[in-house]
Design a protein around this motif. Structure first.
Motif, PDB file in Angstrom:
ATOM      1  N   ILE A  15      35.826  36.188  25.709  1.00  0.00           N
ATOM      2  CA  ILE A  15      36.559  36.712  27.264  1.00  0.00           C
ATOM      3  C   ILE A  15      37.028  37.973  27.095  1.00  0.00           C
ATOM      4  O   ILE A  15      37.015  38.695  28.255  1.00  0.00           O
ATOM      5  N   THR A  19      36.115  40.872  29.695  1.00  0.00           N
ATOM      6  CA  THR A  19      37.289  41.412  30.450  1.00  0.00           C
ATOM      7  C   THR A  19      37.610  42.893  30.282  1.00  0.00           C
ATOM      8  O   THR A  19      37.455  43.810  31.232  1.00  0.00           O
ATOM      9  N   GLN A  21      35.267  45.198  29.272  1.00  0.00           N
ATOM     10  CA  GLN A  21      34.471  45.940  29.803  1.00  0.00           C
ATOM     11  C   GLN A  21      34.504  46.325  31.646  1.00  0.00           C
ATOM     12  O   GLN A  21      34.355  47.157  31.879  1.00  0.00           O
ATOM     13  N   CYS A  23      37.086  45.869  33.353  1.00  0.00           N
ATOM     14  CA  CYS A  23      38.499  46.746  33.654  1.00  0.00           C
ATOM     15  C   CYS A  23      38.324  48.083  33.505  1.00  0.00           C
ATOM     16  O   CYS A  23      38.483  48.901  34.170  1.00  0.00           O
ATOM     17  N   GLU A  33      43.426  54.217  34.202  1.00  0.00           N
ATOM     18  CA  GLU A  33      43.164  53.577  32.731  1.00  0.00           C
ATOM     19  C   GLU A  33      44.011  52.640  32.515  1.00  0.00           C
ATOM     20  O   GLU A  33      45.268  52.593  32.914  1.00  0.00           O
ATOM     21  N   PHE A  34      43.451  51.831  31.759  1.00  0.00           N
ATOM     22  CA  PHE A  34      44.196  50.582  31.474  1.00  0.00           C
ATOM     23  C   PHE A  34      44.945  50.626  29.963  1.00  0.00           C
ATOM     24  O   PHE A  34      44.384  51.031  29.062  1.00  0.00           O
ATOM     25  N   SER A  35      46.131  50.403  29.544  1.00  0.00           N
ATOM     26  CA  SER A  35      46.679  50.000  28.586  1.00  0.00           C
ATOM     27  C   SER A  35      46.109  48.746  28.049  1.00  0.00           C
ATOM     28  O   SER A  35      45.540  48.002  28.324  1.00  0.00           O
ATOM     29  N   GLN A  37      47.267  46.502  26.353  1.00  0.00           N
ATOM     30  CA  GLN A  37      47.924  45.415  26.305  1.00  0.00           C
ATOM     31  C   GLN A  37      47.764  44.637  27.651  1.00  0.00           C
ATOM     32  O   GLN A  37      47.698  43.589  28.038  1.00  0.00           O
ATOM     33  N   THR A  38      47.474  45.650  28.895  1.00  0.00           N
ATOM     34  CA  THR A  38      47.158  45.020  30.152  1.00  0.00           C
ATOM     35  C   THR A  38      45.923  44.509  30.197  1.00  0.00           C
ATOM     36  O   THR A  38      45.784  43.254  30.560  1.00  0.00           O
ATOM     37  N   ALA A  41      46.435  40.848  28.471  1.00  0.00           N
ATOM     38  CA  ALA A  41      47.047  40.170  29.642  1.00  0.00           C
ATOM     39  C   ALA A  41      46.133  39.846  30.432  1.00  0.00           C
ATOM     40  O   ALA A  41      46.185  38.333  30.815  1.00  0.00           O
ATOM     41  N   ILE A  42      45.205  40.547  31.253  1.00  0.00           N
ATOM     42  CA  ILE A  42      44.201  40.076  32.127  1.00  0.00           C
ATOM     43  C   ILE A  42      43.205  39.230  31.493  1.00  0.00           C
ATOM     44  O   ILE A  42      43.098  37.828  32.242  1.00  0.00           O
ATOM     45  N   THR A  45      44.984  35.719  30.800  1.00  0.00           N
ATOM     46  CA  THR A  45      45.250  35.041  32.134  1.00  0.00           C
ATOM     47  C   THR A  45      43.807  34.427  32.502  1.00  0.00           C
ATOM     48  O   THR A  45      43.800  33.423  33.002  1.00  0.00           O
ATOM     49  N   THR A  46      42.818  35.143  32.456  1.00  0.00           N
ATOM     50  CA  THR A  46      41.374  34.706  32.911  1.00  0.00           C
ATOM     51  C   THR A  46      41.074  33.434  32.003  1.00  0.00           C
ATOM     52  O   THR A  46      40.726  32.343  32.533  1.00  0.00           O
TER      53      THR A  46
ATOM     54  N   ILE B   7      27.765  44.086  34.342  1.00  0.00           N
ATOM     55  CA  ILE B   7      28.635  43.354  33.290  1.00  0.00           C
ATOM     56  C   ILE B   7      29.031  41.906  33.807  1.00  0.00           C
ATOM     57  O   ILE B   7      29.476  41.633  34.794  1.00  0.00           O
ATOM     58  N   PHE B   9      29.813  37.736  32.536  1.00  0.00           N
ATOM     59  CA  PHE B   9      30.325  36.766  31.318  1.00  0.00           C
ATOM     60  C   PHE B   9      29.170  35.993  31.017  1.00  0.00           C
ATOM     61  O   PHE B   9      28.294  35.549  31.847  1.00  0.00           O
ATOM     62  N   PHE B  44      37.340  37.337  39.472  1.00  0.00           N
ATOM     63  CA  PHE B  44      38.932  37.104  39.274  1.00  0.00           C
ATOM     64  C   PHE B  44      39.244  38.457  38.434  1.00  0.00           C
ATOM     65  O   PHE B  44      40.539  38.977  38.885  1.00  0.00           O
ATOM     66  N   VAL B  45      38.678  38.718  37.524  1.00  0.00           N
ATOM     67  CA  VAL B  45      38.916  39.800  36.657  1.00  0.00           C
ATOM     68  C   VAL B  45      38.819  41.177  37.379  1.00  0.00           C
ATOM     69  O   VAL B  45      39.767  42.003  37.508  1.00  0.00           O
ATOM     70  N   SER B  49      42.153  43.440  38.163  1.00  0.00           N
ATOM     71  CA  SER B  49      42.087  44.892  37.823  1.00  0.00           C
ATOM     72  C   SER B  49      42.505  45.725  39.059  1.00  0.00           C
ATOM     73  O   SER B  49      43.323  46.642  38.963  1.00  0.00           O
ATOM     74  N   GLU B  62      49.964  57.187  35.953  1.00  0.00           N
ATOM     75  CA  GLU B  62      48.620  57.318  35.418  1.00  0.00           C
ATOM     76  C   GLU B  62      47.924  56.319  34.824  1.00  0.00           C
ATOM     77  O   GLU B  62      46.734  55.690  35.065  1.00  0.00           O
ATOM     78  N   GLN B  63      48.695  55.574  33.973  1.00  0.00           N
ATOM     79  CA  GLN B  63      48.197  54.475  33.403  1.00  0.00           C
ATOM     80  C   GLN B  63      48.722  53.139  33.923  1.00  0.00           C
ATOM     81  O   GLN B  63      49.654  52.863  34.230  1.00  0.00           O
ATOM     82  N   VAL B  64      47.689  52.287  33.823  1.00  0.00           N
ATOM     83  CA  VAL B  64      48.115  50.880  34.339  1.00  0.00           C
ATOM     84  C   VAL B  64      48.737  50.000  33.173  1.00  0.00           C
ATOM     85  O   VAL B  64      47.861  49.701  32.053  1.00  0.00           O
ATOM     86  N   VAL B  66      51.480  46.752  31.422  1.00  0.00           N
ATOM     87  CA  VAL B  66      51.592  45.313  31.722  1.00  0.00           C
ATOM     88  C   VAL B  66      52.531  45.107  32.975  1.00  0.00           C
ATOM     89  O   VAL B  66      52.281  44.130  33.629  1.00  0.00           O
ATOM     90  N   PHE B  69      50.653  44.754  36.024  1.00  0.00           N
ATOM     91  CA  PHE B  69      49.587  43.809  36.237  1.00  0.00           C
ATOM     92  C   PHE B  69      50.849  42.539  36.455  1.00  0.00           C
ATOM     93  O   PHE B  69      50.388  41.438  37.121  1.00  0.00           O
TER      94      PHE B  69
END
Lengths: 123, 80
Positions: A15, A19, A21, A23, A33-35, A37-38, A41-42, A45-46, B7, B9, B44-45, B49, B62-64, B66, B69
């Motif tokens: 998962i 996820t 990929q 994001c 850009e995602f960290s 940890q984010t 976290a997603i 949650t999924t 992409i 699942f 959902f994902v 996002s 700039e960065q997402v 936690v 979210f």
């Protein structure tokens, strides 16, 4: 029960991978850009949301006196969002028409084969 | 060149994941239902996002992270 733990880890990892990929693709599209940890976290949650969906699906099927969850149960699970349920309805229609096409192809090819056999027999 | 690799699942993953949560061992999932569940989870994902990115952008980040979210999580869960 070591096996279950290992399987859980593998499922979570799968998962998490997909996820990540999804994001990163969306982030690239949006110039963001995602960290790490984010994304984690997603993914978590999924994973948990899937548990909720599964229990709902099982309840819906049982309510309809079935032991196999089918497309109708999935449509119910998507009922809270109009956009989502419209999308799922569309996808289910695509699947249904794909099945129909396959059925007709099989009918045609088996009819052809029978014709061939009778021809060969007459020889 | 269109880079349209979908992409998704994997059906096997989702099928096993759903099976883990069933209370009755006799419960099964039809093939089409698994495919549709893969779609729902993908949406959902994607939704998670996009909402997180929106939150990060609104906060000039700039960065997402936690925190971004976490702020969108309650509404996301209610909407699903």
């Amino acid at each position: 029960m070591d096996d279950t733990l290992a399987q859980n880890q593998r499922l979570k990892a799968a998962i998490h991978f997909t996820t990540g990929q999804i994001c990163q693709t969306i982030a690239a599209d949006c110039g963001s850009e995602f960290s790490r940890q984010t994304i984690a976290a997603i993914a978590e949650t999924t994973y948990r949301q899937c548990d909720i969906f599964a229990k709902d699906l099982e309840s819906f099927a049982r309510h309809a006196k079935r032991s196999t969850i089918n497309v109708d149960d999935v449509k119910l699970v998507s009922r809270r969002s109009t956009a989502l349920s419209t999308y799922i309805q569309q996808k289910s229609e695509e699947l249904a028409s794909a099945h129909q096409e396959q059925k007709e192809k099989r009918k045609k090819s088996s009819a052809k084969r029978k014709h061939q056999e009778t021809e060969d027999n007459e020889d | 060149m269109a880079d349209q690799v979908e992409i998704e699942f994997k059906k096997e993953t989702i099928s096993k994941l759903l099976a883990k949560s069933f209370k009755d061992s006799k419960t099964k999932v039809s093939g089409d239902a698994v495919i549709l569940m893969c779609e729902i989870l993908k949406v959902f994902v994607e939704e998670a996002s996009r909402r997180a990115i929106k939150q990060a952008t609104a906060e000039d980040s700039e960065q997402v992270d936690v925190e971004h979210f976490e702020k969108v999580l309650p509404q996301l869960l209610l909407d699903f």
